[in-house]
Motif scaffolding. Sequence first.
Motif, PDB file in Angstrom:
ATOM      1  N   ASN A 107      -4.222 -16.416  -5.471  1.00 17.77           N
ATOM      2  CA  ASN A 107      -5.417 -15.689  -5.895  1.00 17.77           C
ATOM      3  C   ASN A 107      -5.849 -14.685  -4.829  1.00 17.77           C
ATOM      4  N   GLU A 108      -5.819 -15.110  -3.577  1.00 17.31           N
ATOM      5  CA  GLU A 108      -6.187 -14.219  -2.468  1.00 17.31           C
ATOM      6  C   GLU A 108      -5.236 -13.026  -2.405  1.00 17.31           C
ATOM      7  N   PHE A 109      -3.943 -13.301  -2.568  1.00 20.26           N
ATOM      8  CA  PHE A 109      -2.958 -12.222  -2.565  1.00 20.26           C
ATOM      9  C   PHE A 109      -3.237 -11.230  -3.698  1.00 20.26           C
ATOM     10  N   LEU A 110      -3.518 -11.752  -4.873  1.00 18.60           N
ATOM     11  CA  LEU A 110      -3.789 -10.880  -6.023  1.00 18.60           C
ATOM     12  C   LEU A 110      -5.053 -10.056  -5.815  1.00 18.60           C
ATOM     13  N   GLU A 111      -6.063 -10.661  -5.198  1.00 17.04           N
ATOM     14  CA  GLU A 111      -7.280  -9.901  -4.908  1.00 17.04           C
ATOM     15  C   GLU A 111      -6.983  -8.759  -3.933  1.00 17.04           C
ATOM     16  N   GLU A 112      -6.186  -9.048  -2.882  1.00 24.33           N
ATOM     17  CA  GLU A 112      -5.827  -8.016  -1.913  1.00 24.33           C
ATOM     18  C   GLU A 112      -4.986  -6.923  -2.560  1.00 24.33           C
ATOM     19  N   ALA A 113      -4.033  -7.324  -3.398  1.00 24.44           N
ATOM     20  CA  ALA A 113      -3.185  -6.343  -4.075  1.00 24.44           C
ATOM     21  C   ALA A 113      -4.018  -5.478  -5.015  1.00 24.44           C
ATOM     22  N   SER A 114      -4.941  -6.102  -5.710  1.00 28.94           N
ATOM     23  CA  SER A 114      -5.811  -5.364  -6.624  1.00 28.94           C
ATOM     24  C   SER A 114      -6.647  -4.351  -5.858  1.00 28.94           C
ATOM     25  N   ALA A 115      -7.217  -4.779  -4.724  1.00 26.06           N
ATOM     26  CA  ALA A 115      -8.030  -3.865  -3.908  1.00 26.06           C
ATOM     27  C   ALA A 115      -7.169  -2.722  -3.379  1.00 26.06           C
ATOM     28  N   PHE A 116      -5.946  -3.026  -2.954  1.00 25.55           N
ATOM     29  CA  PHE A 116      -5.037  -1.994  -2.447  1.00 25.55           C
ATOM     30  C   PHE A 116      -4.739  -0.957  -3.515  1.00 25.55           C
ATOM     31  N   PHE A 117      -4.388  -1.435  -4.718  1.00 21.55           N
ATOM     32  CA  PHE A 117      -4.043  -0.500  -5.778  1.00 21.55           C
ATOM     33  C   PHE A 117      -5.261   0.274  -6.269  1.00 21.55           C
ATOM     34  N   ALA A 118      -6.435  -0.356  -6.253  1.00 20.59           N
ATOM     35  CA  ALA A 118      -7.649   0.359  -6.642  1.00 20.59           C
ATOM     36  C   ALA A 118      -7.945   1.466  -5.630  1.00 20.59           C
ATOM     37  N   ALA A 119      -7.806   1.165  -4.333  1.00 25.17           N
ATOM     38  CA  ALA A 119      -8.040   2.179  -3.299  1.00 25.17           C
ATOM     39  C   ALA A 119      -7.004   3.293  -3.405  1.00 25.17           C
ATOM     40  N   SER A 120      -5.770   2.930  -3.651  1.00 24.12           N
ATOM     41  CA  SER A 120      -4.694   3.904  -3.789  1.00 24.12           C
ATOM     42  C   SER A 120      -4.958   4.823  -4.979  1.00 24.12           C
ATOM     43  N   ARG A 121      -5.464   4.259  -6.041  1.00 20.95           N
ATOM     44  CA  ARG A 121      -5.755   5.047  -7.240  1.00 20.95           C
ATOM     45  C   ARG A 121      -6.913   5.998  -6.991  1.00 20.95           C
ATOM     46  N   ARG A 122      -7.930   5.512  -6.267  1.00 24.50           N
ATOM     47  CA  ARG A 122      -9.069   6.382  -5.948  1.00 24.50           C
ATOM     48  C   ARG A 122      -8.613   7.567  -5.098  1.00 24.50           C
ATOM     49  N   LYS A 123      -7.724   7.316  -4.129  1.00 29.48           N
ATOM     50  CA  LYS A 123      -7.210   8.392  -3.282  1.00 29.48           C
ATOM     51  C   LYS A 123      -6.425   9.382  -4.119  1.00 29.48           C
ATOM     52  N   SER A 124      -5.641   8.866  -5.043  1.00 29.23           N
ATOM     53  CA  SER A 124      -4.832   9.711  -5.907  1.00 29.23           C
ATOM     54  C   SER A 124      -5.704  10.614  -6.782  1.00 29.23           C
ATOM     55  N   VAL A 125      -6.777  10.061  -7.314  1.00 29.11           N
ATOM     56  CA  VAL A 125      -7.681  10.823  -8.169  1.00 29.11           C
ATOM     57  C   VAL A 125      -8.393  11.903  -7.371  1.00 29.11           C
ATOM     58  N   LYS A 126      -8.807  11.572  -6.116  1.00 28.90           N
ATOM     59  CA  LYS A 126      -9.510  12.548  -5.268  1.00 28.90           C
ATOM     60  C   LYS A 126      -8.587  13.711  -4.883  1.00 28.90           C
ATOM     61  N   THR A 127      -7.322  13.448  -4.618  1.00 32.61           N
ATOM     62  CA  THR A 127      -6.396  14.502  -4.208  1.00 32.61           C
ATOM     63  C   THR A 127      -6.023  15.401  -5.379  1.00 32.61           C
ATOM     64  N   HIS A 128      -6.140  14.942  -6.598  1.00 30.10           N
ATOM     65  CA  HIS A 128      -5.794  15.744  -7.767  1.00 30.10           C
ATOM     66  C   HIS A 128      -6.981  16.528  -8.305  1.00 30.10           C
ATOM     67  N   GLU A 129      -8.143  16.328  -7.754  1.00 30.42           N
ATOM     68  CA  GLU A 129      -9.335  17.033  -8.274  1.00 30.42           C
ATOM     69  C   GLU A 129      -9.437  18.423  -7.720  1.00 30.42           C
TER      70      GLU A 129
END
Length: 111
Positions: free
Chosen positions: A89-111
Amino acid sequence: MAQKRYDQDYKVQAVKLANEIGINKAAKEIGIAPSTVSGWVKASKEGVLDLGAGSHTPDSALSLTEELMALKKQVKDQSKEIKLLKEENEFLEEASAFFAASRRKSVKTHE
């Protein structure tokens, strides 16, 4: 091949039959593998498969020491499983946070 699932009542009835006529005869009569019935009989002796009230004779009942040992083993096994599930569960939470942060960065760079 998919493993067939049997409900609790079916297992209880199979164990009771096996205790009356023997594992091999019971397995043949109900059409399942003797090893399956044997496993259920073993589980009932270890207290994992509850046959219900009044189903044990003095010879088949677990002693207090045996029952305590079985319960301690069950608690130990469940504690291991809980620890593993918490780690996953801890691993999944960390992975989820990583991918959410990665997605936010991706969205900001494409704006």
